[in-house]
Design a protein around this motif. Sequence first.
Motif, PDB file in Angstrom:
ATOM      1  N   ILE A 280     -20.359  56.726-122.896  1.00 57.62           N
ATOM      2  CA  ILE A 280     -19.560  55.509-123.118  1.00 57.62           C
ATOM      3  C   ILE A 280     -19.770  54.527-121.966  1.00 57.62           C
ATOM      4  O   ILE A 280     -19.070  53.519-121.866  1.00 57.62           O
ATOM      5  CB  ILE A 280     -18.047  55.824-123.290  1.00 57.62           C
ATOM      6  CG1 ILE A 280     -17.486  56.557-122.065  1.00 57.62           C
ATOM      7  CG2 ILE A 280     -17.792  56.597-124.568  1.00 57.62           C
ATOM      8  CD1 ILE A 280     -15.954  56.612-122.054  1.00 57.62           C
ATOM      9  N   ALA A 281     -20.718  54.836-121.081  1.00 55.70           N
ATOM     10  CA  ALA A 281     -20.944  53.973-119.913  1.00 55.70           C
ATOM     11  C   ALA A 281     -21.585  52.654-120.334  1.00 55.70           C
ATOM     12  O   ALA A 281     -22.645  52.644-120.967  1.00 55.70           O
ATOM     13  CB  ALA A 281     -21.834  54.690-118.909  1.00 55.70           C
ATOM     14  N   ALA A 282     -20.950  51.564-119.962  1.00 57.92           N
ATOM     15  CA  ALA A 282     -21.461  50.246-120.337  1.00 57.92           C
ATOM     16  C   ALA A 282     -22.822  50.016-119.688  1.00 57.92           C
ATOM     17  O   ALA A 282     -23.023  50.328-118.512  1.00 57.92           O
ATOM     18  CB  ALA A 282     -20.467  49.174-119.879  1.00 57.92           C
TER      19      ALA A 282
ATOM     20  N   ASP B 279     -14.414  66.627-112.875  1.00 60.93           N
ATOM     21  CA  ASP B 279     -14.155  65.412-112.091  1.00 60.93           C
ATOM     22  C   ASP B 279     -14.107  65.825-110.622  1.00 60.93           C
ATOM     23  O   ASP B 279     -13.608  66.913-110.308  1.00 60.93           O
ATOM     24  CB  ASP B 279     -12.802  64.790-112.513  1.00 60.93           C
ATOM     25  CG  ASP B 279     -12.665  63.348-112.055  1.00 60.93           C
ATOM     26  OD1 ASP B 279     -12.844  62.436-112.894  1.00 60.93           O
ATOM     27  OD2 ASP B 279     -12.388  63.137-110.857  1.00 60.93           O
TER      28      ASP B 279
ATOM     29  N   ASN C  80     -19.974  69.705-112.414  1.00 64.83           N
ATOM     30  CA  ASN C  80     -20.371  69.216-113.743  1.00 64.83           C
ATOM     31  C   ASN C  80     -21.228  70.233-114.501  1.00 64.83           C
ATOM     32  O   ASN C  80     -21.045  70.436-115.708  1.00 64.83           O
ATOM     33  CB  ASN C  80     -21.164  67.904-113.620  1.00 64.83           C
ATOM     34  CG  ASN C  80     -20.317  66.771-113.083  1.00 64.83           C
ATOM     35  OD1 ASN C  80     -19.090  66.795-113.189  1.00 64.83           O
ATOM     36  ND2 ASN C  80     -20.955  65.769-112.497  1.00 64.83           N
TER      37      ASN C  80
ATOM     38  N   VAL D 260     -18.175  58.544-116.919  1.00 69.81           N
ATOM     39  CA  VAL D 260     -18.139  58.068-115.527  1.00 69.81           C
ATOM     40  C   VAL D 260     -18.550  56.598-115.497  1.00 69.81           C
ATOM     41  O   VAL D 260     -19.073  56.070-116.482  1.00 69.81           O
ATOM     42  CB  VAL D 260     -19.076  58.901-114.615  1.00 69.81           C
ATOM     43  CG1 VAL D 260     -18.621  60.346-114.549  1.00 69.81           C
ATOM     44  CG2 VAL D 260     -20.530  58.809-115.076  1.00 69.81           C
TER      45      VAL D 260
ATOM     46  N   GLY E 202     -11.353  60.239-115.988  1.00 73.60           N
ATOM     47  CA  GLY E 202     -10.557  59.039-115.710  1.00 73.60           C
ATOM     48  C   GLY E 202      -9.827  58.535-116.951  1.00 73.60           C
ATOM     49  O   GLY E 202      -9.489  59.310-117.858  1.00 73.60           O
ATOM     50  N   ASN E 203      -9.640  57.210-116.985  1.00 77.94           N
ATOM     51  CA  ASN E 203      -8.821  56.594-118.041  1.00 77.94           C
ATOM     52  C   ASN E 203      -9.348  56.837-119.450  1.00 77.94           C
ATOM     53  O   ASN E 203      -8.597  57.234-120.347  1.00 77.94           O
ATOM     54  CB  ASN E 203      -8.757  55.077-117.819  1.00 77.94           C
ATOM     55  CG  ASN E 203      -8.011  54.741-116.558  1.00 77.94           C
ATOM     56  OD1 ASN E 203      -6.976  55.342-116.278  1.00 77.94           O
ATOM     57  ND2 ASN E 203      -8.530  53.804-115.787  1.00 77.94           N
ATOM     58  N   MET E 204     -10.646  56.581-119.646  1.00 73.61           N
ATOM     59  CA  MET E 204     -11.194  56.706-121.004  1.00 73.61           C
ATOM     60  C   MET E 204     -11.216  58.159-121.447  1.00 73.61           C
ATOM     61  O   MET E 204     -10.892  58.467-122.603  1.00 73.61           O
ATOM     62  CB  MET E 204     -12.609  56.124-121.069  1.00 73.61           C
ATOM     63  CG  MET E 204     -12.641  54.636-121.187  1.00 73.61           C
ATOM     64  SD  MET E 204     -11.813  54.035-122.668  1.00 73.61           S
ATOM     65  CE  MET E 204     -13.078  54.284-123.880  1.00 73.61           C
TER      66      MET E 204
ATOM     67  N   THR F 274     -11.170  48.279-124.255  1.00 71.31           N
ATOM     68  CA  THR F 274      -9.942  48.688-123.544  1.00 71.31           C
ATOM     69  C   THR F 274      -8.794  49.129-124.456  1.00 71.31           C
ATOM     70  O   THR F 274      -8.085  50.063-124.094  1.00 71.31           O
ATOM     71  CB  THR F 274      -9.435  47.542-122.633  1.00 71.31           C
ATOM     72  OG1 THR F 274     -10.568  46.936-122.039  1.00 71.31           O
ATOM     73  CG2 THR F 274      -8.503  48.042-121.575  1.00 71.31           C
TER      74      THR F 274
ATOM     75  N   PRO G  65     -17.114  51.360-126.365  1.00 73.34           N
ATOM     76  CA  PRO G  65     -15.707  51.222-126.770  1.00 73.34           C
ATOM     77  C   PRO G  65     -15.079  49.998-126.089  1.00 73.34           C
ATOM     78  O   PRO G  65     -15.783  49.284-125.385  1.00 73.34           O
ATOM     79  CB  PRO G  65     -15.065  52.520-126.246  1.00 73.34           C
ATOM     80  CG  PRO G  65     -16.003  53.081-125.224  1.00 73.34           C
ATOM     81  CD  PRO G  65     -17.283  52.297-125.244  1.00 73.34           C
TER      82      PRO G  65
END
Length: 272
Positions: free
Chosen positions: A96-98, A36, A57, A71, A12-14, A121, A119
């Motif tokens: 990087i998943a919050a 993905d 995956n 994700v 996705g975006n990140m 935005t 990270p």
Amino acid sequence: MSNTRIAFIGAGNMAASLIGGLRAKGLDAAQIRASDPGADTRARISAEHGIETFADNAEAIQGVDVILLAVKPQAMKAVCESLRPSLQPHQLVVSIAAGITCASMNNWLGAQPIVRCMPNTPSLLRQGVSGLYATAEVSAAQRDQAQELLSAVGIALWLETEQQLDAVTAVSGSGPAYFFLLIEAMTAAGVKLGLPAEIAKQLSEQTALGAAKMAVTSDVDAAELRRRVTSPGGTTQAAIESFQAGGFEALVETALGAAAHRSAEMAEQLGK
Ligand SMILES: NC(=O)c1ccc[n+]([C@@H]2O[C@H](COP(=O)([O-])OP(=O)(O)OC[C@H]3O[C@@H](n4cnc5c(N)ncnc54)[C@H](OP(=O)(O)O)[C@@H]3O)[C@@H](O)[C@H]2O)c1
């Protein structure tokens, strides 16, 4: 990173931003792969960056050194559990998943070296800042790999404890929204003072950008920069005194405290 092979889980975006940053830093397309579930997402990232993509995956992580989990937090448990049977002990997992803790990831993945990152935005414009935390299993070389990876989209800062990631979430993770709020409020106040809305907006936005650039490039801190632009008895002093009379510093402290508290609460819920 000259020989490092990286698999992105989630394109996705990140992931797209990180891959763009790594390619711009000179990483070869053959060093990067992504998986993905979306055929369109795979086609887009493959066309844009020339990397190999996978629907599966487990297939994507074969032979790589670093696995970057990009994700949504809600998908992390299922993704980790699906990777577990195919993982090699030396493979570094960077998340990087919050809000997903290293303990939760270790439960789902098994004992794997993990770097957890927060990270923000502006990383999408390669102007981000990330806080990084490594578990004890992570080697010095793997720390360097994680540092280089996240540096592709901004600056990356190491933390001593995982708990500090809640504070990072409060300061920089949620931080862009605080500046957007200030831009909104300054724009509205400018309109009330008689400016056309578009002019008030541009004045506010460009002032935020200019002030941030001054703070980042200056060799003195923000307090000193503020002192230098605040003449005694002048317009800036009048505004700053109004902010302070309204409890500005205490309000910021309360707001960031609320964000950090919510971050810890969400980690608790998402880790189940
Ligand atoms: N964006 C930011 O500024 C930012 C900042 C800090 C942290 N983060 C973290 O970064 C992570 C990614 O955020 P994002 O904004 O890049 O999200 P995103 O654009 O939604 O990307 C996530 C991608 O993962 C795919 N995906 C879903 N389930 C999957 C699975 N089982 N296996 C592989 N891929 C799967 C999604 O496909 P579908 O859309 O088809 O589900 C989507 O393409 C999140 O955990 C977020 O907390 C983001």
